[in-house]
Design a protein around this motif. Structure first.
Motif, PDB file in Angstrom:
ATOM      1  N   ALA A  92       0.916  -1.077  -0.123  1.00 49.11           N
ATOM      2  CA  ALA A  92      -0.011   0.158   0.055  1.00 49.11           C
ATOM      3  C   ALA A  92       1.000   1.219  -0.011  1.00 49.11           C
ATOM      4  O   ALA A  92       1.956   1.375   0.808  1.00 49.11           O
ATOM      5  N   VAL A  93       0.567   2.190  -0.924  1.00 48.85           N
ATOM      6  CA  VAL A  93       1.395   3.523  -0.976  1.00 48.85           C
ATOM      7  C   VAL A  93       0.341   4.788  -0.625  1.00 48.85           C
ATOM      8  O   VAL A  93      -0.410   4.902  -0.831  1.00 48.85           O
ATOM      9  N   ILE A  94       1.107   5.379   0.625  1.00 42.83           N
ATOM     10  CA  ILE A  94       0.406   6.341   1.032  1.00 42.83           C
ATOM     11  C   ILE A  94       1.175   7.747   0.692  1.00 42.83           C
ATOM     12  O   ILE A  94       2.476   7.570   0.482  1.00 42.83           O
ATOM     13  N   GLY A  95       0.593   8.960   1.025  1.00 42.91           N
ATOM     14  CA  GLY A  95       1.411  10.228   0.530  1.00 42.91           C
ATOM     15  C   GLY A  95       2.412  10.412   1.939  1.00 42.91           C
ATOM     16  O   GLY A  95       2.033   9.956   2.802  1.00 42.91           O
ATOM     17  N   SER A 113      -6.199  -7.515   4.504  1.00 42.35           N
ATOM     18  CA  SER A 113      -5.384  -8.614   4.764  1.00 42.35           C
ATOM     19  C   SER A 113      -4.343  -8.911   3.907  1.00 42.35           C
ATOM     20  O   SER A 113      -3.257  -9.606   4.211  1.00 42.35           O
ATOM     21  N   ASN A 114      -4.348  -8.682   2.564  1.00 40.03           N
ATOM     22  CA  ASN A 114      -3.110  -9.370   1.687  1.00 40.03           C
ATOM     23  C   ASN A 114      -2.090  -8.049   1.712  1.00 40.03           C
ATOM     24  O   ASN A 114      -0.976  -8.369   1.061  1.00 40.03           O
ATOM     25  N   VAL A 115      -2.244  -6.992   2.430  1.00 42.73           N
ATOM     26  CA  VAL A 115      -1.083  -5.846   2.277  1.00 42.73           C
ATOM     27  C   VAL A 115      -0.087  -6.294   3.399  1.00 42.73           C
ATOM     28  O   VAL A 115      -0.309  -6.587   4.455  1.00 42.73           O
ATOM     29  N   ARG A 116       1.318  -6.282   2.841  1.00 42.07           N
ATOM     30  CA  ARG A 116       2.415  -6.890   3.731  1.00 42.07           C
ATOM     31  C   ARG A 116       3.228  -5.617   4.006  1.00 42.07           C
ATOM     32  O   ARG A 116       4.117  -5.594   4.853  1.00 42.07           O
ATOM     33  N   THR A 117       3.445  -4.524   3.254  1.00 41.32           N
ATOM     34  CA  THR A 117       4.201  -3.340   3.368  1.00 41.32           C
ATOM     35  C   THR A 117       3.309  -2.293   3.027  1.00 41.32           C
ATOM     36  O   THR A 117       2.434  -2.206   2.044  1.00 41.32           O
ATOM     37  N   VAL A 118       3.648  -1.294   3.837  1.00 40.66           N
ATOM     38  CA  VAL A 118       3.091   0.065   3.622  1.00 40.66           C
ATOM     39  C   VAL A 118       4.283   0.940   3.414  1.00 40.66           C
ATOM     40  O   VAL A 118       5.226   1.300   4.089  1.00 40.66           O
ATOM     41  N   LEU A 119       4.321   1.641   2.336  1.00 37.55           N
ATOM     42  CA  LEU A 119       5.291   2.868   2.002  1.00 37.55           C
ATOM     43  C   LEU A 119       4.628   4.226   1.752  1.00 37.55           C
ATOM     44  O   LEU A 119       3.526   4.349   1.465  1.00 37.55           O
ATOM     45  N   ALA A 120       5.446   5.244   2.132  1.00 36.34           N
ATOM     46  CA  ALA A 120       4.978   6.635   1.755  1.00 36.34           C
ATOM     47  C   ALA A 120       5.959   7.060   0.721  1.00 36.34           C
ATOM     48  O   ALA A 120       7.141   6.826   0.841  1.00 36.34           O
ATOM     49  N   SER A 121       5.342   7.587  -0.436  1.00 36.95           N
ATOM     50  CA  SER A 121       6.122   8.187  -1.355  1.00 36.95           C
ATOM     51  C   SER A 121       6.901   9.457  -1.046  1.00 36.95           C
ATOM     52  O   SER A 121       6.062  10.461  -0.125  1.00 36.95           O
ATOM     53  N   LEU A 122       8.079   9.808  -1.008  1.00 38.96           N
ATOM     54  CA  LEU A 122       8.810  10.701  -0.562  1.00 38.96           C
ATOM     55  C   LEU A 122       8.618  12.254  -1.599  1.00 38.96           C
ATOM     56  O   LEU A 122       8.953  13.122  -1.419  1.00 38.96           O
ATOM     57  N   GLY A 123       7.732  11.638  -2.693  1.00 38.27           N
ATOM     58  CA  GLY A 123       7.456  12.897  -3.468  1.00 38.27           C
ATOM     59  C   GLY A 123       6.722  12.489  -4.698  1.00 38.27           C
ATOM     60  O   GLY A 123       6.503  11.200  -4.910  1.00 38.27           O
ATOM     61  N   PRO A 124       6.417  13.249  -5.716  1.00 41.54           N
ATOM     62  CA  PRO A 124       5.646  13.048  -7.082  1.00 41.54           C
ATOM     63  C   PRO A 124       6.729  12.046  -8.014  1.00 41.54           C
ATOM     64  O   PRO A 124       7.755  11.924  -7.835  1.00 41.54           O
ATOM     65  N   VAL A 125       5.993  11.586  -8.899  1.00 38.82           N
ATOM     66  CA  VAL A 125       7.157  10.825  -9.946  1.00 38.82           C
ATOM     67  C   VAL A 125       7.900  11.916 -10.786  1.00 38.82           C
ATOM     68  O   VAL A 125       7.308  13.039 -10.721  1.00 38.82           O
ATOM     69  N   PHE A 134      10.686   5.993  -1.866  1.00 38.12           N
ATOM     70  CA  PHE A 134       9.824   5.821  -0.831  1.00 38.12           C
ATOM     71  C   PHE A 134      10.461   5.489   0.471  1.00 38.12           C
ATOM     72  O   PHE A 134      11.773   5.362   0.413  1.00 38.12           O
ATOM     73  N   ARG A 135       9.866   5.662   1.576  1.00 38.11           N
ATOM     74  CA  ARG A 135      10.209   5.165   2.997  1.00 38.11           C
ATOM     75  C   ARG A 135       9.212   3.935   3.396  1.00 38.11           C
ATOM     76  O   ARG A 135       7.979   4.340   3.198  1.00 38.11           O
ATOM     77  N   THR A 136       9.740   3.045   4.076  1.00 32.92           N
ATOM     78  CA  THR A 136       9.006   2.248   4.664  1.00 32.92           C
ATOM     79  C   THR A 136       8.243   2.471   5.990  1.00 32.92           C
ATOM     80  O   THR A 136       8.709   3.196   7.054  1.00 32.92           O
ATOM     81  N   ILE A 137       6.871   2.505   5.996  1.00 31.41           N
ATOM     82  CA  ILE A 137       6.243   2.691   7.341  1.00 31.41           C
ATOM     83  C   ILE A 137       5.830   1.551   8.039  1.00 31.41           C
ATOM     84  O   ILE A 137       5.847   1.506   9.275  1.00 31.41           O
ATOM     85  N   ALA A 138       5.578   0.554   7.403  1.00 28.96           N
ATOM     86  CA  ALA A 138       5.347  -0.763   8.196  1.00 28.96           C
ATOM     87  C   ALA A 138       5.598  -1.876   7.335  1.00 28.96           C
ATOM     88  O   ALA A 138       5.413  -1.939   6.166  1.00 28.96           O
ATOM     89  N   GLY A 139       5.847  -2.900   8.000  1.00 29.24           N
ATOM     90  CA  GLY A 139       5.792  -4.498   7.089  1.00 29.24           C
ATOM     91  C   GLY A 139       7.186  -4.584   6.415  1.00 29.24           C
ATOM     92  O   GLY A 139       8.364  -3.698   7.189  1.00 29.24           O
ATOM     93  N   GLU A 140       7.218  -5.512   5.649  1.00 29.42           N
ATOM     94  CA  GLU A 140       8.551  -5.725   4.872  1.00 29.42           C
ATOM     95  C   GLU A 140       9.091  -4.359   4.272  1.00 29.42           C
ATOM     96  O   GLU A 140       8.390  -4.062   3.519  1.00 29.42           O
ATOM     97  N   GLU A 141      10.648  -4.284   4.334  1.00 33.07           N
ATOM     98  CA  GLU A 141      11.212  -3.354   3.615  1.00 33.07           C
ATOM     99  C   GLU A 141      11.388  -3.683   2.299  1.00 33.07           C
ATOM    100  O   GLU A 141      12.358  -4.280   1.927  1.00 33.07           O
ATOM    101  N   ARG A 142      10.447  -3.449   1.141  1.00 35.52           N
ATOM    102  CA  ARG A 142      11.025  -3.567  -0.133  1.00 35.52           C
ATOM    103  C   ARG A 142       9.878  -2.931  -0.996  1.00 35.52           C
ATOM    104  O   ARG A 142       8.728  -2.325  -0.425  1.00 35.52           O
TER     105      ARG A 142
END
Ligand code: SAM
Length: 333
Positions: A92-95, A113-125, A134-142
């Protein structure tokens, strides 16, 4: 709640239910029900024409009222404000501006329940290759995952090559227009979501998929294998140069490089066989959604001594306040 749905004979329902699940078209928030001999399968959206061609058997697309699944945990039960987020595979990707990202990530992982990692995007594409960090907020770092869309599987590395799940419906709209025996040039193919979905429709379709990002093309080749398609030519290079090799071969030219697709219009026109359609994506202001972009296409065609016929225009999605991602479809005669 009212839903588009598939009505099918009960005894023929199970394979169709499985196909819909695979294509991410089955609405899991609504309860499947039967009436007489028929089963009603709720859909997340009315499937664009051509999307369900691969499903065998007799069925009907209709509308019906459905009961909501009770007792299912919703994000609104855990969060006062639900931020915008997108799900790519099991990520899952959050801002980066989301308040209390840890709490939001925990809620998303509980509900989805299928989400294993939550990333925050560090900026726009950004940049030529349209990638983000991205930086990892929760779950596996990938940043890698497998994403499923309309029956295709894509290996994705969010940090190395562009991908958005938000164009899924748009991709299926293009798919519906491509016919057996045609050639498609996907000038900015990325990891292949347009190319592979179209190639999978029929082995008699030829797809030329170009991207300048070497990582995107590596992943595209991996996705070609993952989906067992043999009719995609993956080419690493600059679309304006590669187009020279494929003059007048394409029946469809996909130009998914909003912001600067106009720089590649001469190359796109060169690719066009007589009667080809250019699917041109742009980001435009609300007071000039299509006119200026259409003029650019017409000018490029006229430079090449070709005529144009407008086939369609649509807003694909909202991009920023007062700005929209649009698609303009023009026949190059
Ligand atoms: N069509 C893909 C999709 O829907 O996921 C990718 C779209 S992304 C917005 C644009 C792609 O164009 C990026 O993968 C980028 O690497 C590629 N690109 C940028 N400049 C290019 C060029 N001159 N020639 C070919 N590809 C280019």
């Amino acid at each position: 709640m009212r839903r588009s749905c598939i009505r099918v004979l009960k005894k023929k329902g199970e394979p169709i239910r499985r196909e819909l699940l695979e294509m991410e078209l089955l609405d899991n928030s609504a309860r499947i029900f039967s009436e007489g001999d028929f089963l009603y399968l709720p859909l997340t959206e009315k499937p664009p024409e051509g999307t369900l061609d691969r499903i065998p058997g007799d069925f009907e697309i209709t509308e019906h009222d459905f009961e909501e699944h009770k007792g299912q945990l919703k994000l609104g039960d855990l969060l006062d404000d639900i931020p915008h987020f997108e799900i790519v595979g099991d990520i899952a990707v959050i801002g980066n501006d989301v308040q209390e990202p840890g709490k939001v990530a925990e809620a998303i992982m509980k509900v989805k329940s299928n989400v294993r990692t939550v990333l925050a995007s560090l900026g726009p594409v950004e940049g030529e290759f349209r990638v983000r960090r991205f930086r990892t907020i929760a779950g596996e770092e990938r940043t890698t995952t497998i994403h499923r869309e309309y029956g295709c599987r894509y290996y994705i590395d969010l940090e190395r090559a562009y991908f958005t799940p938000r164009l899924a419906t748009e991709r299926s709209r293009i798919l519906a227009q491509v016919k057996d025996g045609q050639t498609v040039a996907d000038m900015f193919a990325g990891v292949g979501p347009y190319s592979i979905m179209i190639a999978k429709k029929s082995p008699d379709i030829r797809v030329i998929a170009i991207d300048k990002n070497p990582d995107a093309v590596k992943i595209l080749r991996r996705n070609i294998e993952l989906n067992s398609v043999t009719n995609v030519e993956a080419i690493e290079g600059d679309a304006s140069i590669e187009a020279e090799r494929f003059a007048s071969v394409a029946d469809h030219v996909i130009m998914n490089l909003p912001h600067n697709a106009d720089e590649f219009l001469d190359a796109a026109i060169k690719l066009c066989a007589p009667g080809a359609i250019i699917h041109y994506y742009d980001i435009t202001p609300e007071d000039d959604l299509f006119d200026s972009s259409l003029k650019l296409i017409e000018n490029a065609a006229s430079r090449a001594g070709r005529k144009t016929e407008l086939k369609g225009t649509r807003v694909v999605r909202s991009y920023a306040p007062h700005q929209f991602n649009v698609c303009i479809e023009v026949k190059i005669v």
